[in-house]
Enzyme design. Structure first.
Site, PDB file in Angstrom:
ATOM      1  CB  VAL A 124      -0.975  -0.002   1.199  1.00  0.00           C
ATOM      2  CG1 VAL A 124      -1.734   1.314   1.267  1.00  0.00           C
ATOM      3  CG2 VAL A 124      -1.958  -1.163   1.085  1.00  0.00           C
ATOM      4  CB  CYS A 125       3.748   2.274   2.097  1.00  0.00           C
ATOM      5  SG  CYS A 125       2.924   2.225   3.699  1.00  0.00           S
ATOM      6  CB  THR A 126       4.902   0.352  -2.954  1.00  0.00           C
ATOM      7  OG1 THR A 126       5.825  -0.309  -2.080  1.00  0.00           O
ATOM      8  CG2 THR A 126       5.528   0.474  -4.340  1.00  0.00           C
ATOM      9  CD  GLU A 140      -0.513   5.171   1.420  1.00  0.00           C
ATOM     10  OE1 GLU A 140      -1.651   5.197   1.911  1.00  0.00           O
ATOM     11  OE2 GLU A 140       0.519   5.011   2.113  1.00  0.00           O
ATOM     12  CG  LEU A 141       6.212   6.372  -0.389  1.00  0.00           C
ATOM     13  CD1 LEU A 141       7.062   5.190   0.048  1.00  0.00           C
ATOM     14  CD2 LEU A 141       6.874   7.669   0.053  1.00  0.00           C
TER      15      LEU A 141
END
Length: 218
Positions: A44-46, A48-49
């Site tokens: 998920v963070c991948t 978002e970034l």
């Protein structure tokens, strides 16, 4: 105690993918978005970034800098950046804080003071509260804070919308209603009398005795 709106954002010095920064000095006379991640190389963070990398120009238009943070060392961030670009097609040029001692995460109350352990051995679940967004103003005060669960990707269009509202309402005596978008009508604050409202804004619609709407200033 958790940070509240209008609290001074804690200052810190940290190593980042762009070198060492002193936070308040780095923010300068503009705005900043500090957004955190529980672990590098998480799906998920991948996403978002990568989205934030593609939107950096929109934040720059609003005199707003982007700063990421994860409870992992900078060396891991540098490796993660290539995965992010591979997924999104966007190069991550904004700095990302390495916080392996969890100093900044604890300072912003995203992890309890007693949290400890080698970051390499801590799982995303161990760090799951490190999924926050803070908008910091030129006065170094917290203007907005949001915390998301690990399974829910953040909507950064909403962060831009909130910044538009925060910046406009800091300059004019107005507030923005639910679901407001740039260009929509705004609410005249209670601190403004009807006479002053007429002078400042011209025509306005008195929907309720305490709710007056007018065209967006500017």
């Amino acid at each position: 105690m958790a940070l509240r709106i209008n609290d001074t954002a804690p200052d810190f010095t940290a190593d980042t993918t762009a070198g060492e920064i002193s936070f308040h000095e780095w923010v300068g006379d503009g705005y900043a978005v500090l957004f955190s991640h529980p672990k590098d190389f998480t799906p998920v963070c991948t996403t978002e970034l990568g989205v934030m990398a593609g939107m950096e120009g929109e934040f720059t238009k609003r005199n707003t800098k982007i700063l990421g943070i994860s409870v992992d060392p900078v060396e891991d961030h540098m490796k993660w950046k290539s995965d992010i670009q591979k997924y999104s097609g966007n190069s991550v040029d904004y700095p990302m804080i390495g916080d392996p001692d969890m100093k900044v995460a604890k300072l912003y109350d995203m992890l309890p003071a007693e949290a400890s352990g080698d970051p390499a051995n801590r799982t995303p679940a161990d760090n799951q509260t490190v999924r926050s967004v803070f908008v910091i103003g030129p006065d170094k005060k917290v203007k907005l804070s949001l915390t998301y669960p690990m399974t829910t990707g953040r909507n950064f269009d909403e962060i831009l919308r909130a910044i538009d509202s925060i910046q406009m309402t800091a300059e004019h005596k107005v507030a923005t209603p639910a679901n407001w978008q740039d260009g929509d009508d705004v609410i005249i604050t209670a601190a403004v009398s009807d006479e002053e409202a007429k002078e400042k804004f011209g025509d306005f619609d008195k929907v309720l005795p305490y709710l007056r709407k007018t065209k967006q200033p500017g």
